[in-house]
Design an enzyme around this catalytic site. Structure first.
Site, short mmCIF file in Angstrom:
data_model
loop_
_atom_site.label_atom_id
_atom_site.label_comp_id
_atom_site.label_asym_id
_atom_site.label_seq_id
_atom_site.Cartn_x
_atom_site.Cartn_y
_atom_site.Cartn_z
N TYR A 99 0.86 -1.19 0.00
CA TYR A 99 0.00 0.00 0.00
C TYR A 99 0.89 1.23 0.00
O TYR A 99 1.86 1.31 0.76
CB TYR A 99 -0.89 0.00 1.25
CG TYR A 99 -1.77 1.22 1.39
CD1 TYR A 99 -2.80 1.47 0.46
CD2 TYR A 99 -1.59 2.13 2.43
CE1 TYR A 99 -3.62 2.59 0.59
CE2 TYR A 99 -2.41 3.25 2.57
CZ TYR A 99 -3.42 3.47 1.65
OH TYR A 99 -4.23 4.56 1.79
N ASP A 132 9.40 2.91 -0.26
CA ASP A 132 8.37 3.57 0.55
C ASP A 132 8.59 3.19 2.01
O ASP A 132 8.32 2.07 2.44
CB ASP A 132 6.98 3.13 0.05
CG ASP A 132 5.84 3.82 0.81
OD1 ASP A 132 6.12 4.52 1.80
OD2 ASP A 132 4.69 3.65 0.38
N LYS A 189 4.11 9.14 8.73
CA LYS A 189 3.83 8.57 10.05
C LYS A 189 4.78 9.09 11.15
O LYS A 189 4.57 10.19 11.63
CB LYS A 189 3.79 7.04 9.94
CG LYS A 189 2.63 6.62 9.00
CD LYS A 189 2.24 5.17 9.04
CE LYS A 189 0.93 4.92 8.31
NZ LYS A 189 1.02 4.39 6.97
C1 PLP Z 1 0.36 4.83 5.63
C2 PLP Z 1 1.13 4.58 4.39
C3 PLP Z 1 1.04 5.42 3.26
C4 PLP Z 1 0.04 6.54 3.17
O1 PLP Z 1 0.27 7.54 4.11
P1 PLP Z 1 -0.95 8.55 4.46
O2 PLP Z 1 -0.31 9.54 5.37
O3 PLP Z 1 -2.01 7.71 5.10
O4 PLP Z 1 -1.41 9.14 3.18
C5 PLP Z 1 1.89 5.19 2.21
N1 PLP Z 1 2.77 4.16 2.22
C6 PLP Z 1 2.86 3.32 3.27
C7 PLP Z 1 3.87 2.22 3.24
C8 PLP Z 1 2.03 3.49 4.37
O5 PLP Z 1 2.10 2.61 5.38
#
Ligand code: PLP
Length: 450
Positions: free
Chosen positions: A156, A251, A283
């Protein structure tokens, strides 16, 4: 230590104040929530509306306390309302909410990120992880002049159109293969491959290599549950992308500054074939406020406006309050904090596994540093198909029992459990004390369904 604390009695508590708020919420907001997994649709029951949070605890609007194993999906690594972060936020907010000009906090936060993650020479701050991955893709496409991207099933990367194919937890929870509303033209530029599968990667590049701008991957996937890269997989991504002139985007929105001081890269890197070209963060680096970033090689980042032709902007990007919170959080992430995360996650993961084993419940614990998740199935999980082949109803029974005993787990079988350095022995003991009844609830659910 186990059993020293009595769990909160599991009684038929139906969260009346949360129920009342949910009914108000559903009248004005789809599903009553502002992010789908919060609705508890997969796990069942009434989502708890929280009134406050402190250290390792959440308190709902009925005044019931929970040990928090979600930690706002990762950001609250120091625990809720940590005194140093609170002081930084209070200090910042007194000096103005948003300037719409550059400010010193932005520089300091960027310096902190660059200092921690060696391959990151430059970063740009944004407000969400979604913006970070969306912008990283745009830079990669601008830099390479190509349009296709490769992503992995179960990873994701936020709700970016091009990346909403086979995108893990949220979609897995709702059994949606993809999202409606994503134009074929957008998804059509996305090649989805099975995770941890080097031959599939090589085959895709053999056929489409000349038009692939980038491979984007979760540094160590956490959005289908924890599914770390098999040894050599990240290196294979680097080798294949380099050979075809494509960029590698790591990511680290979830893993960044959580797996280690420099994220997953700090655990697995440096790589013989070189580091990823671009990284995304979010995060933890926002400390619970909207701050995220993407960054990497300076020559690639130079593509961004105002230096280069790739446009990217944000009214609230680098917000002074959010950057103060992020900076205080990263400064607070000391070696002792990372040690404590390890101790807490090992205590909870090991005890959970022992209790499930004692009841003969098939399960596997998977870890990435202090991040872990539990799959209710036999055998290691290395990709999304295997992640989906788990007993979701078993998780739901487990989740409900834990919730009724005052432990707030992520409400989906496809999510990582997050701990904080504020999880002291008392909080850990509360979790452990709840395990026997939760394991029994799983056993009962098997009996009921057979
Ligand atoms: C949470 C997450 C996102 C998206 O971040 P948001 O601040 O919710 O838009 C993207 N990549 C990873 C790996 C994530 O865990």
């Amino acid at each position: 230590m186990v059993g020293m604390t009595t769990p909160q009695t599991p009684y038929p508590y139906d969260a009346p104040a949360s129920k009342a708020l949910l009914s108000r919420a559903t009248a004005v907001t789809p599903g009553g929530v502002n992010s789908p997994v919060r609705a508890f649709r997969a796990a069942g029951g009434t989502p708890r509306f929280m009134a406050s949070a402190s250290g390792p605890y959440l308190t709902d609007v009925d005044g019931r306390e929970y040990v928090d194993l979600v930690c706002s999906w990762g950001p609250m690594i120091l625990g809720h309302t940590h005194p140093d972060v609170l002081a930084a936020v209070q200090g910042a907010v007194l000096k103005g909410f948003s300037y719409g000009t550059p400010s010193e906090n932005e520089v300091a936060l960027a310096e902190e990120i660059v200092a921690r993650v060696a391959p990151v020479e430059q970063v740009r701050l944004v407000s969400s992880g979604t913006e970070a991955t969306m912008s990283a893709l745009r830079v990669a496409r601008g830099f390479t002049g190509r349009s296709a991207v490769v992503k992995f099933a179960g990873c994701y990367h936020g709700h970016v159109d091009a990346l909403l194919a086979s995108a893990g937890s949220g979609l897995a929870t709702f059994a949606l293969p993809d999202s409606a509303g994503v134009p074929a033209s957008s998804a059509g530029e996305t090649i989805v491959l099975p995770y941890n599968d080097v031959p599939a990667l090589e085959a895709a590049f053999a056929e489409h290599g000349h038009r692939i701008a980038a491979v984007i991957t979760e540094a160590s996937p956490g959005n289908m549950g924890i599914v770390p890269p098999l040894p050599g997989f990240t290196q294979a991504l680097r080798r294949v992308t380099t050979a075809h002139g494509a960029l590698l985007i790591s990511d680290e929105v979830m893993t960044g500054f959580r797996c280690s001081a420099s994220g997953w890269y700090g655990l697995e890197g440096p790589y013989a074939g070189g580091p990823p070209d671009l990284f995304t963060f979010g995060k933890v680096m926002g400390g619970g406020f909207p701050a995220a970033a993407f960054g990497g090689r300076a020559d690639i980042m130079a593509m961004l406006a105002p230096d280069g032709p790739v446009y990217q902007a944000g009214t609230l990007s680098g917000n002074p309050v959010a950057t103060a919170a992020g900076l205080a959080t990263l400064k607070g992430c000391t070696p002792q904090v990372y040690d404590r995360l390890q101790v807490v996650s090992a205590a909870i993961a090991d005890a959970t596994s022992e209790e499930l084993s004692r009841h003969g419940i098939p399960h596997v614990v998977q870890r990435a540093g202090s991040m872990f998740s539990i799959f209710f199935r036999e055998g290691a999980v290395t990709n999304y198909d295997e992640a989906r082949a788990q007993q979701v109803p078993a998780f739901s029974a487990f989740f409900q029992s834990m919730l009724s005993q005052g432990v707030h787990l992520p409400p989906s079988a496809f999510e990582c459990w997050f701990v904080s350095a504020a999880h002291d022995d008392a909080a850990v003991d509360r979790v452990l004390a709840a395990l026997p009844l939760a394991a029994r609830a799983v056993t009962d659910s098997f009996a009921a369904s057979s």
